[in-house]
Design an enzyme around this catalytic site. Structure first.
Site, PDB file in Angstrom:
ATOM      1  NE  ARG A  73      93.608  -8.517  34.716  1.00 16.69           N
ATOM      2  CZ  ARG A  73      92.398  -8.693  33.999  1.00 16.69           C
ATOM      3  NH1 ARG A  73      91.650  -7.611  33.859  1.00 16.69           N
ATOM      4  NH2 ARG A  73      92.177  -9.636  33.257  1.00 16.69           N
ATOM      5  NE  ARG A 110     103.606  15.522  32.354  1.00 16.36           N
ATOM      6  CZ  ARG A 110     102.164  15.530  32.098  1.00 16.36           C
ATOM      7  NH1 ARG A 110     101.539  14.586  31.737  1.00 16.36           N
ATOM      8  NH2 ARG A 110     101.831  17.134  31.997  1.00 16.36           N
ATOM      9  CG  ASP A 133      99.681  20.734  25.064  1.00 13.91           C
ATOM     10  OD1 ASP A 133     101.188  21.085  25.241  1.00 13.91           O
ATOM     11  OD2 ASP A 133      98.985  19.996  25.077  1.00 13.91           O
ATOM     12  CB  SER A 180     102.381  10.907  29.503  1.00 17.71           C
ATOM     13  OG  SER A 180     102.026  12.095  30.088  1.00 17.71           O
TER      14      SER A 180
HETATM   15  N1  HAX Z   1      87.839  21.271  19.732  1.00 16.72           N
HETATM   16  C1  HAX Z   1      86.735  20.873  19.236  1.00 16.72           C
HETATM   17  N2  HAX Z   1      85.848  19.787  19.919  1.00 16.72           N
HETATM   18  C2  HAX Z   1      86.147  19.561  20.997  1.00 16.72           C
HETATM   19  C3  HAX Z   1      87.306  20.335  21.853  1.00 16.72           C
HETATM   20  C4  HAX Z   1      88.055  21.111  20.943  1.00 16.72           C
HETATM   21  N3  HAX Z   1      89.290  21.799  21.492  1.00 16.72           N
HETATM   22  N4  HAX Z   1      87.560  19.591  22.875  1.00 16.72           N
HETATM   23  C5  HAX Z   1      86.733  18.780  23.100  1.00 16.72           C
HETATM   24  N5  HAX Z   1      85.636  18.693  22.083  1.00 16.72           N
HETATM   25  C6  HAX Z   1      84.805  17.771  21.732  1.00 16.72           C
HETATM   26  C7  HAX Z   1      85.042  16.365  21.729  1.00 16.72           C
HETATM   27  O1  HAX Z   1      85.715  16.017  20.500  1.00 16.72           O
HETATM   28  C8  HAX Z   1      83.835  15.611  22.064  1.00 16.72           C
HETATM   29  O2  HAX Z   1      83.153  15.647  20.974  1.00 16.72           O
HETATM   30  P1  HAX Z   1      82.332  14.290  20.543  1.00 16.72           P
HETATM   31  O3  HAX Z   1      81.160  14.417  21.427  1.00 16.72           O
HETATM   32  O4  HAX Z   1      81.876  14.644  19.056  1.00 16.72           O
HETATM   33  O5  HAX Z   1      83.231  13.113  20.711  1.00 16.72           O
HETATM   34  C9  HAX Z   1      82.948  16.663  22.717  1.00 16.72           C
HETATM   35  O6  HAX Z   1      83.982  17.886  22.724  1.00 16.72           O
HETATM   36  C10 HAX Z   1      83.115  16.425  24.558  1.00 16.72           C
HETATM   37  O7  HAX Z   1      84.390  16.276  24.723  1.00 16.72           O
HETATM   38  P2  HAX Z   1      84.912  16.678  26.223  1.00 16.72           P
HETATM   39  O8  HAX Z   1      84.313  15.763  27.138  1.00 16.72           O
HETATM   40  O9  HAX Z   1      84.804  18.131  26.568  1.00 16.72           O
HETATM   41  O10 HAX Z   1      86.646  16.278  26.096  1.00 16.72           O
HETATM   42  P3  HAX Z   1      87.432  15.134  26.437  1.00 16.72           P
HETATM   43  O11 HAX Z   1      87.527  14.927  27.815  1.00 16.72           O
HETATM   44  O12 HAX Z   1      86.670  13.899  25.842  1.00 16.72           O
HETATM   45  O13 HAX Z   1      88.631  15.059  25.682  1.00 16.72           O
HETATM   46  C11 HAX Z   1      90.638  16.538  24.920  1.00 16.72           C
HETATM   47  C12 HAX Z   1      89.692  16.083  26.344  1.00 16.72           C
HETATM   48  C13 HAX Z   1      91.517  17.236  25.568  1.00 16.72           C
HETATM   49  C14 HAX Z   1      91.115  15.306  24.460  1.00 16.72           C
HETATM   50  C15 HAX Z   1      89.782  17.541  24.082  1.00 16.72           C
HETATM   51  O14 HAX Z   1      89.237  18.789  24.611  1.00 16.72           O
HETATM   52  C16 HAX Z   1      90.485  17.546  22.799  1.00 16.72           C
HETATM   53  O15 HAX Z   1      90.452  17.036  21.838  1.00 16.72           O
HETATM   54  N6  HAX Z   1      91.062  18.922  22.938  1.00 16.72           N
HETATM   55  C17 HAX Z   1      92.013  19.544  21.522  1.00 16.72           C
HETATM   56  C18 HAX Z   1      93.310  18.503  21.836  1.00 16.72           C
HETATM   57  C19 HAX Z   1      94.203  19.127  22.901  1.00 16.72           C
HETATM   58  O16 HAX Z   1      94.430  20.448  23.153  1.00 16.72           O
HETATM   59  N7  HAX Z   1      94.953  18.114  23.702  1.00 16.72           N
HETATM   60  C20 HAX Z   1      95.542  18.489  24.727  1.00 16.72           C
HETATM   61  C21 HAX Z   1      95.080  18.436  25.967  1.00 16.72           C
HETATM   62  C22 HAX Z   1      95.901  18.860  27.152  1.00 16.72           C
HETATM   63  C23 HAX Z   1      97.272  17.871  27.507  1.00 16.72           C
HETATM   64  O17 HAX Z   1      96.883  16.584  27.652  1.00 16.72           O
HETATM   65  N8  HAX Z   1      98.099  17.939  26.796  1.00 16.72           N
HETATM   66  O18 HAX Z   1      99.310  17.318  27.027  1.00 16.72           O
END
Ligand code: HAX
Length: 439
Positions: A418, A398, A372, A241
């Protein structure tokens, strides 16, 4: 007492000098390396964005202008009878870098009150949308509808010097922030309360008024809204965001375009929508397992969620590597006000069980809860059970951070964004040039 705008004006010159000096004298200093994994993997950790107002440390969590959440809880002014900081104070602080007095906060409340009336064309637009349209869609549309009244765009069209951009941007931001609580409340009351709207109360502060217009006039809930609106306000610049607002604004799109686009990003389930997803998932857990589950049942349920290819909502983070201090602040609020609430017990039990499972699974880099994982249960407890609205409140908060930064971006004349994208052939070429990986 200087107004917020007058105070902000005193900060522009010194900051411009610092930025210009860095750019002119040290513009060629190399500060980061980038690898192929980062380019393919969502540009993670690349230091390539300039943000004035907050910074996120992987271990410690967010610092707003150098202050942690407990610091802010201690130092920002409170509304009479309240025990959590006023959001007016965090906005003042993010924009100016100076801690406000209570009177400074009241003058922001008053400024927002004066600018809060929703124009008839906005109300007409909002009433035209089907009530079952997702609240985040309605929220982004409402913000965009206000673009018609942008002072920045009008001044730009009339011809304005670059050095003055910040001024109408400040005006637009104040106008928009003033209106967001009523927009959020109208979306809520129209979708879930038969369109019976509640007029704002001019005696209340910004957060209490948000609670009041939702239909929840309880001092304890006023305090929850204050806490909620403060802690979600900013999380440095790289999150979806904040980055979207910055990117769109960098084209000199005004505050309405930039903020509306930011809300489209916040509406993604991996970002802000996770607060709704958490609540939905907890409801499923309690429904499927007949109430508060045992830890053994939770253990299996969490594994089943992971095995079905879904994420555990509210856990993990792209930057954080510890429990999110915003989670901790909300947990403390729950321990104080609702320690025996069933759904809070489930949230607490998940906190005990989920990190171990995520560590055992070995994929997520951060097995700990983020903001969250906790916000929904608090809202639910006080009566906001329609969880599709939760991300809208996140958006109201936010807005303060990303719009404060947007004013700064115009004050500093930051450039249009860019970055250079690359083709797979170029990446393969770089890979060939690299030394062979160790076996
Ligand atoms: N449950 C299951 N698997 C998870 C996970 C979770 N909570 N968090 C990370 N992973 C997985 C990822 O999907 C990824 O899997 P693949 O290798 O198969 O693609 C792997 O672990 C590595 O991911 P990462 O490097 O630890 O995490 P990212 O930086 O790629 O993503 C996220 C960060 C927040 C998107 C991720 O942890 C997630 O999907 N969490 C659940 C959704 C969530 O709570 N989102 C809110 C985040 C906070 C925020 O922005 N709030 O607004």
């Amino acid at each position: 007492m200087a107004s917020l705008k007058e105070k902000f004006m005193t900060k522009i010159g010194p900051m411009r000098e610092r930025v210009q000096k860095l750019n002119k004298e040290f513009g060629n200093v190399v500060v980061d390396d980038v690898n192929i994994g980062q380019i393919i993997g969502g540009m993670r950790d690349i230091r390539s964005m300039f943000w004035v107002i907050s910074d996120l440390d992987p271990q410690e969590g967010i610092r707003f202008r150098g202050y942690t959440i407990p610091d802010l809880q201690a130092k920002l002014p409170k509304a009479p009878g309240g025990s959590e900081p006023m959001p007016e104070g965090i906005f003042y602080f993010l924009l100016t870098g100076e801690l406000p007095t209570y009177d400074d906060c009241v003058s922001v409340t008053e400024e927002w009150r004066k600018r809060s009336a929703l124009p008839a064309h906005l109300i007409k637009t909002m009433e035209a949308v089907p009530t079952d349209t997702h609240p985040m869609t309605q929220f982004a549309m409402a913000i965009l509808a206000l673009q018609r009244d942008s002072k920045f765009t009008a001044k730009y069209r009339a011809g304005m010097s670059k050095g003055d951009y910040w001024d109408p941007m400040f005006e637009d931001v104040m106008d928009l922030l003033a209106k967001l609580p009523e927009i959020a409340a109208r979306i809520y009351r129209r979708a879930y309360k038969g369109g019976h709207y509640i007029a704002p109360d001019p005696k209340l502060d910004w957060a209490a008024n948000q609670a009041h217009m939702l239909g929840l006039d309880k001092p304890e809930f006023y305090d929850l809204m204050r806490l909620y609106l403060v802690i979600h306000s900013d999380h440095e610049g790289g999150n979806v965001s904040a980055h979207t607002c910055h990117l769109v604004g960098s084209a000199l799109s005004d505050a309405y375009y930039s903020m509306s686009a930011a809300m489209d990003g916040l509406a993604g389930p991996l970002h802000g929508l996770a607060n709704q997803e958490v609540l939905r998932w907890i409801m499923d857990v309690m429904k499927d397992l007949g109430g508060v589950p045992t830890k053994e049942q939770l253990h299996k349920y969490l594994w089943d969620t992971l095995k079905s290819g879904k994420v555990i909502p509210g856990y993990g983070h792209a930057v954080l590597r510890k429990t999110d201090p915003r989670y901790v602040a909300q947990r403390e609020f729950a321990l104080k006000h609702l320690p025996n609430y069933d759904m809070f017990r489930v949230v607490s039990d998940i906190y005990e069980v989920a990190p171990k499972i995520l560590i055992e699974q070995g994929k997520a880099k951060n097995p700990w809860p983020n903001v969250d994982a906790h916000s929904g249960v608090l809202l639910y407890y006080y009566g906001i059970t329609e969880y599709d609205i939760y991300t809208v409140f996140f958006g109201v908060s936010r807005a303060m951070g990303i719009l404060a930064q947007l004013i700064w971006s115009r004050a500093l004349g930051l450039a249009i964004e860019r970055p250079k994208s690359v083709l797979i052939e170029w990446l393969e070429e770089q890979a060939k040039k690299a030394p062979a990986p160790a076996k």
